[in-house]
Design an enzyme around this catalytic site. Structure first.
Site, PDB file in Angstrom:
ATOM      1  N   HIS A  59      10.922 -11.935   3.030  1.00 49.66           N
ATOM      2  CA  HIS A  59      10.067 -10.788   3.343  1.00 49.66           C
ATOM      3  C   HIS A  59      10.458  -9.605   2.469  1.00 49.66           C
ATOM      4  O   HIS A  59      11.642  -9.331   2.262  1.00 49.66           O
ATOM      5  CB  HIS A  59      10.205 -10.401   4.818  1.00 49.66           C
ATOM      6  N   SER A  60       9.463  -8.895   1.946  1.00 51.04           N
ATOM      7  CA  SER A  60       9.673  -7.710   1.119  1.00 51.04           C
ATOM      8  C   SER A  60      10.503  -8.092  -0.108  1.00 51.04           C
ATOM      9  O   SER A  60      10.113  -8.977  -0.867  1.00 51.04           O
ATOM     10  CB  SER A  60      10.348  -6.614   1.954  1.00 51.04           C
ATOM     11  N   MET A  61      11.665  -7.453  -0.327  1.00 51.71           N
ATOM     12  CA  MET A  61      12.496  -7.841  -1.462  1.00 51.71           C
ATOM     13  C   MET A  61      12.875  -9.306  -1.364  1.00 51.71           C
ATOM     14  O   MET A  61      13.022  -9.990  -2.388  1.00 51.71           O
ATOM     15  CB  MET A  61      13.760  -6.978  -1.519  1.00 51.71           C
ATOM     16  N   SER A  87       6.371 -12.944   2.082  1.00 49.40           N
ATOM     17  CA  SER A  87       5.837 -12.042   3.097  1.00 49.40           C
ATOM     18  C   SER A  87       6.040 -10.585   2.707  1.00 49.40           C
ATOM     19  O   SER A  87       7.102 -10.205   2.197  1.00 49.40           O
ATOM     20  CB  SER A  87       6.554 -12.328   4.434  1.00 49.40           C
TER      21      SER A  87
END
Length: 228
Positions: A59-61, A87
């Site tokens: 998720h994200s990074m 994500s």
């Protein structure tokens, strides 16, 4: 959060959270702030986990790191995941470092935390917790800034499943651009909520994850675990 998923996902999925240097139980270690070096570290440290039938979720990074891990595994001739879940992230080819806040001052990072939501007020009220949070966030953004997309990267040879929040400030086109990185099956699931929609709508997110993972390994072979 990922530890809690162990109790919420079906028993055929074993969740194996990845804790990066400088965070949680590894707080005494120095941050790794170069993208390529961090990807290499993950591939080394998680070599045992990334065997057999496994999927990777980020998720994200974490989504950007997951992409890099798959590319590195492929270049090393190591086993590849049965699916990649990305994500809350722009596609690698659509990264915009200009939208990242200045990591040299706390004010910009605090404003970014407020904008994204998901950070408890207790953290903002504690000088010690804020220092830990801001140092970690700054390191994360330096990792993201050091990422360089290689246009020659070939599409990923496994199903690619993307999850995104409708109220996230990431432009929808940048999310949809993940499809260009898919060499096989591709899916994009949208959820209500901002950047941390995976917390706000956890049950719906996990239902989609199970559904997509099941489809990715259709034919009788389930992924034995998910590296998150």
């Amino acid at each position: 959060m990922y530890l809690r998923w162990r109790q919420l996902l079906p028993r055929w999925i074993e969740v194996m959270p990845v804790e990066l240097p400088g965070r949680g139980m590894r707080m005494g270690e120095r941050f790794v702030e170069a993208y390529d070096a961090l990807v290499e570290r993950i591939c080394t440290e998680q070599a045992v986990a990334m065997q057999g039938g496994f999927a990777i979720f980020g998720h994200s990074m974490g989504a950007l790191l997951a992409y890099g891990v798959v590319q590195r595994l492929r270049s090393l001739g190591r086993p590849l995941p049965v699916a990649l879940f990305a994500s809350g992230s722009s596609a690698p080819s659509q990264r915009d470092s200009d939208r990242l806040p200045d990591t040299h001052g706390d004010d910009a990072l605090i404003a970014d935390l407020r904008r994204q939501g998901g950070t408890p007020e207790e953290v903002f009220a504690s000088a010690e917790l804020m220092r830990i949070t801001l140092d970690t966030l700054g390191a994360d953004y330096r990792v993201c800034r050091s990422f360089e997309y290689v246009s020659a990267d070939t599409p990923l040879p496994m199903p690619l499943h993307v999850l995104a929040g409708r109220q996230d400030d990431i432009d929808a086109a940048r999310v949809e651009a993940w499809s260009a990185h898919a060499g096989g099956a591709f899916s994009l699931d949208w959820f209500d909520g901002g950047h941390f929609f995976i917390r706000q709508h956890e049950a719906a997110v996990l239902a989609a994850l199970v559904r997509r993972l099941g489809l990715s390994v259709a034919g009788g072979r389930h992924a034995s675990h998910a590296v998150a």
